[in-house]
Motif scaffolding. Structure first.
Motif, mmCIF file in Angstrom:
data_model
loop_
_atom_site.group_PDB
_atom_site.id
_atom_site.type_symbol
_atom_site.label_atom_id
_atom_site.label_comp_id
_atom_site.label_asym_id
_atom_site.label_seq_id
_atom_site.Cartn_x
_atom_site.Cartn_y
_atom_site.Cartn_z
ATOM 1 N N UNK A 206 0.852 -1.195 0.000
ATOM 2 C CA UNK A 206 0.000 0.000 0.000
ATOM 3 C C UNK A 206 0.882 1.237 0.000
ATOM 4 N N UNK A 207 0.450 2.251 -0.715
ATOM 5 C CA UNK A 207 1.091 3.557 -0.710
ATOM 6 C C UNK A 207 -0.006 4.603 -0.712
ATOM 7 N N UNK A 208 0.325 5.803 -0.292
ATOM 8 C CA UNK A 208 -0.685 6.848 -0.277
ATOM 9 C C UNK A 208 -0.083 8.237 -0.275
ATOM 10 N N UNK A 209 -0.905 9.200 -0.647
ATOM 11 C CA UNK A 209 -0.553 10.619 -0.569
ATOM 12 C C UNK A 209 -1.619 11.278 0.293
ATOM 13 N N UNK A 210 -1.212 11.840 1.410
ATOM 14 C CA UNK A 210 -2.166 12.321 2.401
ATOM 15 C C UNK A 210 -3.005 13.487 1.902
ATOM 16 N N UNK A 211 -2.465 14.319 1.057
ATOM 17 C CA UNK A 211 -3.193 15.510 0.620
ATOM 18 C C UNK A 211 -3.208 15.593 -0.901
ATOM 19 N N UNK A 212 -4.004 14.736 -1.494
ATOM 20 C CA UNK A 212 -4.222 14.780 -2.931
ATOM 21 C C UNK A 212 -5.563 14.125 -3.214
ATOM 22 N N UNK A 213 -6.506 14.910 -3.728
ATOM 23 C CA UNK A 213 -7.824 14.361 -4.006
ATOM 24 C C UNK A 213 -8.682 15.353 -4.759
ATOM 25 N N UNK A 214 -9.973 15.087 -4.774
ATOM 26 C CA UNK A 214 -10.905 15.941 -5.494
ATOM 27 C C UNK A 214 -10.864 17.384 -5.043
ATOM 28 N N UNK A 215 -10.585 17.615 -3.755
ATOM 29 C CA UNK A 215 -10.442 18.987 -3.255
ATOM 30 C C UNK A 215 -9.389 19.760 -4.043
ATOM 31 N N UNK A 216 -8.290 19.086 -4.353
ATOM 32 C CA UNK A 216 -7.190 19.745 -5.059
ATOM 33 C C UNK A 216 -7.555 19.990 -6.525
ATOM 34 N N UNK A 217 -8.341 19.075 -7.116
ATOM 35 C CA UNK A 217 -8.855 19.318 -8.457
ATOM 36 C C UNK A 217 -9.733 20.570 -8.453
ATOM 37 N N UNK A 218 -10.602 20.674 -7.432
ATOM 38 C CA UNK A 218 -11.499 21.826 -7.344
ATOM 39 C C UNK A 218 -10.717 23.122 -7.207
ATOM 40 N N UNK A 219 -9.664 23.106 -6.389
ATOM 41 C CA UNK A 219 -8.848 24.310 -6.213
ATOM 42 C C UNK A 219 -8.171 24.700 -7.528
ATOM 43 N N UNK A 220 -7.683 23.703 -8.270
ATOM 44 C CA UNK A 220 -7.046 23.996 -9.552
ATOM 45 C C UNK A 220 -8.042 24.614 -10.525
#
Length: 508
Positions: A206-220
């Motif tokens: 398992x691997x993960x990125x703690x702060x990357x998701x739809x929220x970041x798409x919305x901000x972009x």
């Protein structure tokens, strides 16, 4: 009643166990029924609080302040972490408990779940694969305090793998028995590689990125709109409303969409329109980061490379996984046939949790510890500091869901006070923590019997001790991945147990 609950960054989804079926629960909304319960908290200056759809109903009201994406705060939070909302201070743990208590109330009174008043709600819940022990404990404690009977806590991509197994078991063969779960939610990205044999699902990496998701798409997208419409910087509340509009438009994008239209009434401006490729270009760097992480999962140097011939597919789940750009870029990188998108990407985790609860389904899940956990220790009589990786990443967790994993360390104490600095991290580089690193509040433990009753160890001088007691450290890792440590001195038998916590203040 048995339910799977996926507490998400933007929405919370509940699925039922119903005689071999796993329907998603619908809730009464202001206009119609909806399968997603908004993950929102609202407060006003008078100290009134609203949660979920009740908070969404006042998100355009200037007298209310809305806390969005509060799940993202949990990884850096502890039991006493505070947030400021509408000029008042609140404990984040209490807000989360209130949010979940309202969800429980709505399950009884405002849903189609058919739960009778007073009926116990048995719940399987989930957290991101890369979640720290602190986030796991906070989430579990809040669900219990809200009145749920929690019977399991799983990693989100592991739960989604059970939805895949339930829906696409026929794709698993003796030659293709690995499935890569691509879980892109509102706030986090996780990828897990599972080996599926019969009805057994085994997490291998398992691997993960703690702060990357739809929220970041919305901000972009918000940045794209503000720049394209040549608008000045806006205040936080206005940006939040514009972000809601952009998110709604993003979620309506389909494979055939050609233009992207945003209503700018909140800014007293005419609508903004651009080609969908401009939106995709703004979001593509975020998808690139997820593809890079998939490559690490498939090519873990400690375990060797997983041959493509062994891979049954890449399964795309999570609310943000429904954005057409995601599937387009994955298929471009990994091939058309290998990428499968869940028909219910926003609900895959909740459905998988329900499958896990249904013992008659026959599916089994073997979880693994998703982060390295350890402690810094003095070495060479104080001349150096080393990191002791107590629980390595990918260590197997108990299969039965009940018995914990226990690890011990023993040594002779060299100081009058033990000062333990625990951390978790996503990877080790040259034996030291790297990647997403989560430090915990220091643990102080008196080795000197004269200090056993002191509650001010942080103000006591630490000195070396040539005749210290023998010490046993006993680490207990729960099936959900949370860690407790019990320290005991011998022969006196003095003992204390510590739950790993963070008290880092968070202000919003």
């Amino acid at each position: 009643m048995r339910v799977g609950i996926d507490f998400g960054t933007t929405h919370t989804v509940v699925a039922l166990v119903d005689r071999g079926n796993y329907p998603v629960v619908s809730f009464d909304g202001s206009l119609d029924r909806t399968d997603a319960w908004p993950s929102l908290i609202a407060a006003n200056a008078a100290g009134q609080l609203r949660f979920g759809p009740h908070a969404a109903a006042v998100r355009h009201d200037r007298e209310w302040s809305v806390l969005r994406s509060f799940k993202r705060l949990l990884n850096d939070a502890g039991p006493t972490t505070g947030v400021t909302l509408a000029g008042r201070d609140y404990r984040l743990a209490e807000l989360l408990t209130g949010f979940l208590a309202q969800l429980r109330s709505d399950l009884y009174h405002r849903s189609n779940a058919g739960i009778t008043p007073g009926e116990t709600i048995e719940a399987a819940i989930s957290v991101p694969a890369n979640a720290s022990s602190a986030q796991r404990l906070l989430t579990l404690d809040a669900f219990v305090a809200a009145g749920f009977h929690v019977v399991a806590l799983l990693n989100e991509p592991s739960a989604a793998s059970l939805e895949y197994a339930h829906r696409y078991r026929s794709t698993i063969t003796a030659k293709r028995e690995y499935v890569l779960i691509y879980d892109l939610g509102g706030g986090t990205f996780d990828a897990s590689l599972l080996k599926m044999s019969g009805h057994a699902n085994e997490v291998t990496r398992s691997e993960g990125i703690q702060r990357l998701g739809g929220d970041d798409f919305d901000e972009a997208i918000v940045d794209l709109v503000l720049a394209g419409a040549q608008l000045p910087a806006v205040d936080t509340d206005t940006r939040g409303l514009l972000k809601d509009e952009c998110a709604a438009r993003k979620e309506a994008v389909g494979p055939q969409t050609r233009r992207f239209l945003v209503d700018l009434t909140v800014l007293d401006r005419p609508p903004f329109s651009c080609g969908i490729d401009e939106v995709y270009s703004a979001c593509a760097p975020l998808v690139d980061r997820t593809v890079e992480l998939l490559d690490r999962v498939l090519r873990d140097p400690s375990r060797g490379e997983t041959p493509w011939s062994d891979l049954a597919g890449i399964y795309v789940v999570g609310g943000a996984g429904g954005f057409p750009l995601v599937a387009r870029m994955l298929r471009s990188t990994f091939g058309e046939r290998r990428v499968k998108r869940s028909p219910h990407p926003f609900a895959a985790t909740a459905i998988g949790l329900a499958v896990f609860l249904d013992k008659e389904s026959g599916f089994e899940l073997s979880e693994r510890f998703s982060r390295h956990f350890g402690v810094f220790r003095e070495a060479q009589a104080g001349a150096d500091v080393i990191f002791d990786p107590i629980v390595p990443k990918d260590a197997s967790l108990p299969d039965d869901g009940r018995s914990p994993l226990v690890i011990k360390r023993t040594y002779r104490a060299a100081h009058n006070i033990g000062h333990f600095r625990f951390v978790e991290c996503s990877r080790l580089v040259d034996g030291r923590p790297d990647g997403d690193v989560t430090p915990y509040d220091p643990v102080l433990f008196p080795f000197d019997p004269a200090l056993h009753d002191r509650d001010d160890l942080g103000r006591q001088p630490v000195g070396r001790w040539n005749d210290g007691p023998d010490v046993e450290e006993r680490y207990v890792v729960a099936p959900g991945g949370a860690v407790e440590v019990t320290l005991t001195t011998q022969p006196a038998g003095f003992q204390r147990t510590f739950r790993l916590e963070r008290r880092t203040p968070v202000r919003v």
